[in-house]
Design a protein around this motif. Structure first.
Motif, PDB file in Angstrom:
ATOM      1  N   ALA A  45     -32.905  17.256  11.399  1.00 28.26           N
ATOM      2  CA  ALA A  45     -31.627  17.456  12.090  1.00 28.26           C
ATOM      3  C   ALA A  45     -30.532  16.592  11.468  1.00 28.26           C
ATOM      4  O   ALA A  45     -29.391  17.041  11.299  1.00 28.26           O
ATOM      5  CB  ALA A  45     -31.782  17.133  13.577  1.00 28.26           C
ATOM      6  N   GLN A  46     -30.878  15.372  11.100  1.00 31.62           N
ATOM      7  CA  GLN A  46     -29.899  14.487  10.472  1.00 31.62           C
ATOM      8  C   GLN A  46     -29.489  14.993   9.094  1.00 31.62           C
ATOM      9  O   GLN A  46     -28.307  14.989   8.739  1.00 31.62           O
ATOM     10  CB  GLN A  46     -30.480  13.071  10.373  1.00 31.62           C
ATOM     11  CG  GLN A  46     -30.639  12.384  11.716  1.00 31.62           C
ATOM     12  CD  GLN A  46     -31.366  11.059  11.604  1.00 31.62           C
ATOM     13  OE1 GLN A  46     -31.991  10.745  10.589  1.00 31.62           O
ATOM     14  NE2 GLN A  46     -31.301  10.261  12.675  1.00 31.62           N
ATOM     15  N   ALA A  47     -30.462  15.464   8.334  1.00 38.06           N
ATOM     16  CA  ALA A  47     -30.167  15.972   6.992  1.00 38.06           C
ATOM     17  C   ALA A  47     -29.326  17.246   7.063  1.00 38.06           C
ATOM     18  O   ALA A  47     -28.355  17.409   6.313  1.00 38.06           O
ATOM     19  CB  ALA A  47     -31.470  16.236   6.235  1.00 38.06           C
ATOM     20  N   LEU A  48     -29.689  18.158   7.966  1.00 38.38           N
ATOM     21  CA  LEU A  48     -28.924  19.393   8.091  1.00 38.38           C
ATOM     22  C   LEU A  48     -27.502  19.096   8.552  1.00 38.38           C
ATOM     23  O   LEU A  48     -26.536  19.705   8.064  1.00 38.38           O
ATOM     24  CB  LEU A  48     -29.613  20.349   9.064  1.00 38.38           C
ATOM     25  CG  LEU A  48     -29.093  21.790   9.044  1.00 38.38           C
ATOM     26  CD1 LEU A  48     -29.440  22.474   7.729  1.00 38.38           C
ATOM     27  CD2 LEU A  48     -29.651  22.593  10.218  1.00 38.38           C
ATOM     28  N   SER A  49     -27.366  18.170   9.475  1.00 40.10           N
ATOM     29  CA  SER A  49     -26.036  17.770   9.943  1.00 40.10           C
ATOM     30  C   SER A  49     -25.203  17.222   8.794  1.00 40.10           C
ATOM     31  O   SER A  49     -24.011  17.537   8.667  1.00 40.10           O
ATOM     32  CB  SER A  49     -26.161  16.723  11.054  1.00 40.10           C
ATOM     33  OG  SER A  49     -26.852  17.243  12.173  1.00 40.10           O
ATOM     34  N   ALA A  50     -25.821  16.405   7.950  1.00 42.50           N
ATOM     35  CA  ALA A  50     -25.111  15.848   6.790  1.00 42.50           C
ATOM     36  C   ALA A  50     -24.674  16.957   5.842  1.00 42.50           C
ATOM     37  O   ALA A  50     -23.559  16.921   5.295  1.00 42.50           O
ATOM     38  CB  ALA A  50     -25.995  14.842   6.070  1.00 42.50           C
TER      39      ALA A  50
END
Length: 274
Positions: A45-50
């Motif tokens: 989720a953090q990577a996709l958000s970035a």
């Protein structure tokens, strides 16, 4: 003569070449961003958000919009750029983008099956699944789901455990036989293998190839400038049409592969786009 479709394994991607070429990054969902019907893990989720802060990101999934929300968009971090996201559930038969004014996902188009076709497909699926001996007695949730723009058969039910799904038809023989039988009943529709236990039926020509072409048109890019990441890139897989359409096709073996790929891309942007 067989078609030539180039597909690269995630761990063999030349990140510099990829980032120099792509203008949009698109992902399958189950088996790619998350396990079947499960929310993304926090690192994903953090990577996709970035990524949404770096370039347009699309989710092209066989699942419903409700699943895309629960598995993906509800898991994004607060600083994700939702306006840079494009949701294409039910194999691209629907498209949603973010309405910043309302703070909601809005539907832009849908390609629903007719009531007659939906009834015919549902009857055909049950008939042939019983004949083939794959109308399983033990299921988790409904076997057949009418999603309006797509009918989905899930042999073990919509909520079956991931482990059971992965063991049911590892070589895709059962799904393929069912898809072939149903296709004969509805030659004017598109019948294809979906996830690990599923068969999807929609209007002909409306699949992930259609989705990436629509996405390219809406964003003013070439299909070849879309990187598409999926776990089912074999010719019988539901991600293969996106590869065949001419995307930069990247095959993963699961969400961990996808996470590593995304982290490498984010690192490249950090080093080159200051």
């Amino acid at each position: 003569m067989s078609e030539h479709v180039k597909i690269v394994m995630a761990d063999q991607v030349d990140i510099a070449q990829l980032c120099a070429r792509m203008k949009v990054m698109a992902f399958d969902l189950d088996g790619t961003l998350a396990r079947s019907k499960k929310p993304m893990h926090e690192p994903m989720a953090q990577a996709l958000s970035a990524l949404t802060r770096l370039l347009p990101v699309a989710i092209i999934s066989g699942g419903t919009i409700d699943l895309v929300r629960s598995q993906v968009t509800d898991m994004l971090t607060a600083d994700a750029n939702r306006a840079n996201m494009h949701l294409m559930p039910t194999s691209g038969t629907r498209y949603y983008n973010w309405n910043s004014a309302d703070g909601m996902w809005q539907e832009i188009y849908e390609h629903n099956l007719s009531e007659t076709d939906r009834a015919t497909v549902i009857a055909s699926l049950e008939k042939h699944a019983r004949e083939l001996g794959i109308w399983e007695s033990k299921t988790w949730g409904p076997r057949i789901e009418d999603r309006g723009s797509q009918i989905t058969f899930s042999a073990l039910g919509q909520q079956a455990p991931v482990e059971a799904k992965e063991q049911w038809d590892p070589d895709n023989v059962k799904k393929n036989k069912l898809a072939e039988a149903v296709q004969r009943d509805v030659p004017h529709l598109e019948v294809r293998s979906g996830g690990s236990t599923s068969v999807d039926i929609s209007n002909k020509g409306v699949d992930k190839a259609y989705a990436v072409k629509e996405l390219a048109s809406m964003l003013g890019v070439e299909v070849s400038q879309i990187a598409f990441v999926g776990d089912r890139m074999d010719p019988d897989g539901n991600d293969y049409p996106a590869a065949r359409a001419g995307t930069f096709a990247i095959r993963v073996t699961g969400p961990q592969d996808t996470l590593v790929l995304c982290e490498r891309i984010i690192e490249w942007y950090g080093a080159h786009m200051q």
